[in-house]
Design an enzyme around this catalytic site. Structure first.
Site, PDB file in Angstrom:
ATOM      1  CD  GLU A 211      74.129  44.558  64.923  1.00  0.00           C
ATOM      2  OE1 GLU A 211      74.140  44.666  66.157  1.00  0.00           O
ATOM      3  OE2 GLU A 211      73.862  43.465  64.329  1.00  0.00           O
TER       4      GLU A 211
ATOM      5  CG  HIS B 286      61.041  47.205  62.025  1.00  0.00           C
ATOM      6  ND1 HIS B 286      61.596  47.151  63.282  1.00  0.00           N
ATOM      7  CD2 HIS B 286      61.100  48.504  61.657  1.00  0.00           C
ATOM      8  CE1 HIS B 286      61.955  48.366  63.654  1.00  0.00           C
ATOM      9  NE2 HIS B 286      61.663  49.209  62.674  1.00  0.00           N
TER      10      HIS B 286
END
Length: 367
Positions: free
Chosen positions: A241, A151
Site C-alpha cells: 500500500e 517487520h
C-alpha cells in the site's frame, strides 16, 4: 522539502558529478533518457541514506555501519549505538534534520535486543567537525518488544514543523496478531516525537506518540511540500500500500487488506470495514515497496508531484502520479536491483540504493 535551485548545489556535489559519466548507463523514461552513474560501490546491504549540506552522503548498512561517502569513498563513522543485526533488523534509517548546519544532529533508527525479544528504537548523536564520530549518541525511544526478527518498519522523516515521524512494523505477528490494531501498543504504528525525542500528544487511550494505527511494515516515508505525510508499506501476498497518513486514523492491518495470507486465506474481513481507511494506491501482486520520495521538480520537472517508490521484489523504481489516479511508470535498469531507498538529491537528481549491486546511484539527464 524545497525545490531544486542550481545555484545551491554544494561544491562537493559538483566535484562528484564531474566524474559521474564513468561507468554510467542510460535508461529511457517519460522524462527522456536519463543517465545512471554509481556514486559509491561495495556497500554491504545498504538500508538508508541522507544528505549533509556540503554534499556528503551518509549511508547505513544493516549490519551496523554508518558510512560517510565523499568523492566515491565510504568511511565508517564511529560512536554508533549497539544494534541487534539479525533477520530484517539492524541499523536501519538515517535522517539529517534541516538545521544540521547549527545542530550537527544525525538521527538513526535501529533494532535493539530487549527483554521479551527485540524492538524498534530511535536515537541521535552529533557529527563531529571532522565527520568521523557521532558524539554523545543517545537512544531517545524504544518501542514495545516482540519475538522474531521481522517487520521493524523504522523509516524516519522530519515534518515541516521540525517534529519527527518514525514508522514501526507489526513485527511479523501475521493476520492473527492484532498489535497493529491496539492503539495502546507502539507496534504497527506511525509515531510522532518532538525534536527533544519526547512523544507527541495522542488521543485518549492511545500510547504516547501514536499518530496512526493499522500499519503492517512501513518501508518508505516522506513529507510532501504541502505538509502531507505519505508512507509505503508491505502487504502480505498482495496488498502492498501507499497511504496518506492523517493523525488519529486507522489504516486497517490486519483487520482489512487487499492481499491474502500466504496460505491463500482471506485476511480479516476483506478489503473494507467501518472506521478504516482505504489506501491511496495498492499493488497486487506485491512489489515489496521500499523508500519513498515526493518529487518537487528538480532535473525532471515533468515528474513534479509524483511519488517515487523502490521495489525490492521486481527490481525497478515506480513513479506514481496522483494527478493521474496514481498511474504507474516503471523505471528499470540493471542498476535498479532490489531498490532499498530513494531520494531527491539537493542537486535535483534521483538518488537510490541498490541492495543487489551494493551501490548508491544517481539518475539524471546528461551524458
Amino acid at each position: 522539502m524545497t525545490a531544486f535551485r542550481p545555484a545551491m548545489v554544494p561544491p562537493l556535489f559538483a566535484a562528484l558529478l564531474a566524474g559521474a559519466p564513468v561507468q554510467a548507463a542510460q535508461v529511457q523514461t517519460s522524462a527522456g533518457a536519463l543517465t545512471i552513474a554509481p556514486v559509491v560501490q561495495g556497500l554491504e546491504e545498504p538500508w538508508g541514506f541522507g544528505f549533509l549540506p556540503d554534499g556528503t552522503v551518509l549511508v547505513t548498512e544493516r549490519a551496523g555501519r554508518l558510512l560517510r561517502v565523499a568523492d566515491g569513498t565510504a568511511t565508517p563513522i564511529q560512536g554508533l549505538p549497539k544494534v541487534q543485526a539479525g533477520g530484517q533488523g539492524g541499523l536501519l534509517d538515517v535522517m539529517i534534520p534541516r538545521d544540521f548546519t547549527t545542530s550537527r544532529e544525525v538521527w538513526l533508527s535501529y533494532s535493539v535486543a530487549v527483554r521479551g525479544g527485540a524492538a524498534t528504537a530511535m536515537g541521535r548523536g552529533r557529527l563531529s567537525a571532522d565527520g568521523q564520530q557521532l558524539e554523545g549518541f543517545e537512544t531517545l525511544w524504544t518501542g514495545d518488544p516482540a519475538q522474531g526478527g521481522r517487520h521493524f518498519g523504522a523509516r524516519l522523516a522530519e515534518a515541516p514543523d521540525g517534529t519527527i515521524r518514525l514508522a514501526t512494523g507489526d513485527r511479523g505477528t501475521g493476520p492473527d496478531g492484532m498489535q497493529a490494531q491496539d492503539p495502546a501498543s507502539s507496534i504497527g504504528k506511525v509515531m510522532g516525537f518532538t525534536r527533544a525525542g519526547k512523544p507527541l500528544p495522542s488521543p485518549d487511550g492511545w500510547a504516547p506518540g501514536v499518530v496512526s494505527i493499522g500499519h503492517r511494515n512501513v518501508q518508505g516515508a516522506a513529507f510532501g511540500p504541502d505538509g502531507s505525510f505519505w508512507v509505503a508499506e508491505h502487504g502480505a501476498r498482495g496488498g502492498d500500500e501507499v497511504n496518506r497518513v492523517e493523525p488519529g486514523r486507522n489504516y486497517g492491518w490486519p483487520a482489512i487488506s487487499y492481499g491474502v495470507n500466504y496460505n491463500g486465506a482471506t485476511i480479516g474481513t476483506g478489503t473494507t470495514a467501518p472506521g478504516m481507511e482505504q489506501p491511496s494506491h495498492y499493488w497486487d501482486p506485491s512489489m515489496a515497496p521500499s523508500g519513498l520520495a515526493i518529487w518537487t521538480g528538480g532535473q525532471m520537472p515533468g515528474w513534479t508531484g509524483s511519488l517515487l517508490v523502490g521495489s525490492l521484489k521486481f527490481d525497478h523504481i515506480a513513479r506514481l502520479d496522483p494527478a493521474q489516479g496514481f498511474a504507474e511508470e516503471l523505471i528499470a535498469a540493471p542498476e535498479t536491483g532490489r531498490v532499498r531507498d530513494v531520494r531527491q538529491g539537493p542537486d535535483g537528481a534521483l538518488w537510490f540504493l541498490s541492495v543487489t549491486n551494493g551501490a548508491l546511484y544517481r539518475m539524471a539527464p546528461g551524458g
